[in-house]
Design a protein around this motif. Structure first.
Motif, PDB file in Angstrom:
ATOM      1  N   HIS A   1      -1.587   7.791  -0.473  1.00  7.17           N
ATOM      2  CA  HIS A   1      -2.868   7.869   0.223  1.00  7.17           C
ATOM      3  C   HIS A   1      -2.903   9.035   1.209  1.00  7.17           C
ATOM      4  CE1 HIS A   1      -4.766   4.326  -1.438  1.00  7.17           C
ATOM      5  NE2 HIS A   1      -3.615   3.684  -1.303  1.00  7.17           N
ATOM      6  N   LEU A   2      -1.793   9.329   1.844  1.00  9.49           N
ATOM      7  CA  LEU A   2      -1.739  10.472   2.748  1.00  9.49           C
ATOM      8  C   LEU A   2      -1.944  11.772   1.970  1.00  9.49           C
ATOM      9  CD1 LEU A   2      -1.256  11.563   5.593  1.00  9.49           C
ATOM     10  CD2 LEU A   2       1.176  11.662   5.034  1.00  9.49           C
TER      11      LEU A   2
ATOM     12  N   ALA B   1      -5.775  -1.059   2.059  1.00  8.68           N
ATOM     13  CA  ALA B   1      -4.803  -1.671   2.973  1.00  8.68           C
ATOM     14  C   ALA B   1      -5.290  -3.029   3.478  1.00  8.68           C
ATOM     15  CB  ALA B   1      -4.522  -0.739   4.143  1.00  8.68           C
TER      16      ALA B   1
ATOM     17  N   TRP C   1      -8.388   4.286   1.647  1.00  2.32           N
ATOM     18  CA  TRP C   1      -7.072   3.851   2.141  1.00  2.32           C
ATOM     19  C   TRP C   1      -7.212   2.606   3.019  1.00  2.32           C
ATOM     20  CZ3 TRP C   1      -3.449   7.758   5.070  1.00  2.32           C
ATOM     21  CH2 TRP C   1      -2.188   7.179   5.287  1.00  2.32           C
TER      22      TRP C   1
ATOM     23  N   THR D   1       0.853  -1.180   0.000  1.00  4.14           N
ATOM     24  CA  THR D   1       0.000   0.000   0.000  1.00  4.14           C
ATOM     25  C   THR D   1       0.891   1.232   0.000  1.00  4.14           C
ATOM     26  OG1 THR D   1      -1.651  -1.212   1.268  1.00  4.14           O
ATOM     27  CG2 THR D   1      -1.871   1.182   1.206  1.00  4.14           C
ATOM     28  N   ASN D   2       0.685   2.114  -0.965  1.00  3.11           N
ATOM     29  CA  ASN D   2       1.492   3.315  -1.083  1.00  3.11           C
ATOM     30  C   ASN D   2       1.003   4.338  -0.052  1.00  3.11           C
ATOM     31  OD1 ASN D   2       2.866   5.605  -1.851  1.00  3.11           O
ATOM     32  ND2 ASN D   2       2.691   5.166  -4.030  1.00  3.11           N
ATOM     33  N   LEU D   3       1.672   4.382   1.077  1.00  5.20           N
ATOM     34  CA  LEU D   3       1.221   5.219   2.186  1.00  5.20           C
ATOM     35  C   LEU D   3       1.314   6.704   1.871  1.00  5.20           C
ATOM     36  CD1 LEU D   3       2.890   3.205   5.082  1.00  5.20           C
ATOM     37  CD2 LEU D   3       0.554   3.040   4.235  1.00  5.20           C
TER      38      LEU D   3
END
Length: 102
Positions: free
Chosen positions: A20-21, A39, A35, A15-17
């Motif tokens: 998503h942030l 996840a 998100w 998951t590309n944190l």
């Protein structure tokens, strides 16, 4: 054996944190719902892949060759799929009987 482990490991999802942030900021946090879903789906897929890797290593440690361990893994997967189908069928049957007798 190494090919099978490489293929299974390469199927894992991350998951590309950061992405998503950054998407949460302009949407005032509403993107957090997406998100969390992404996840959890990735985590479930990775858990299934880890289980396959552990099973494969277990069969290898028992002295099976690559082909035997792969066939055993296929048999286990088929048995799990059949069990899942049976459970779903029983649930559908119970719901059908419930609503039929109502």
């Amino acid at each position: 054996m190494n090919e099978q482990l490489f293929i299974l490991t390469s199927q894992k999802k991350k998951t590309n944190l950061v992405l998503h942030l950054l998407l949460c900021i302009p949407t005032l946090g509403f993107w957090a719902i997406v998100w969390i879903i992404v996840a959890s789906v990735n985590h479930g897929k990775n858990a299934r892949i880890d289980h396959k890797i552990n099973s494969l290593m277990h069969y290898k440690s028992q002295g099976m060759n690559d082909n035997e361990s792969y066939q055993q893994l296929k048999t286990d997967t088929s048995a799990n799929n059949l069990a899942t189908i049976r459970i779903v069928f029983v649930i559908i049957a119970v719901v059908f009987v419930y609503f039929a007798l109502r």
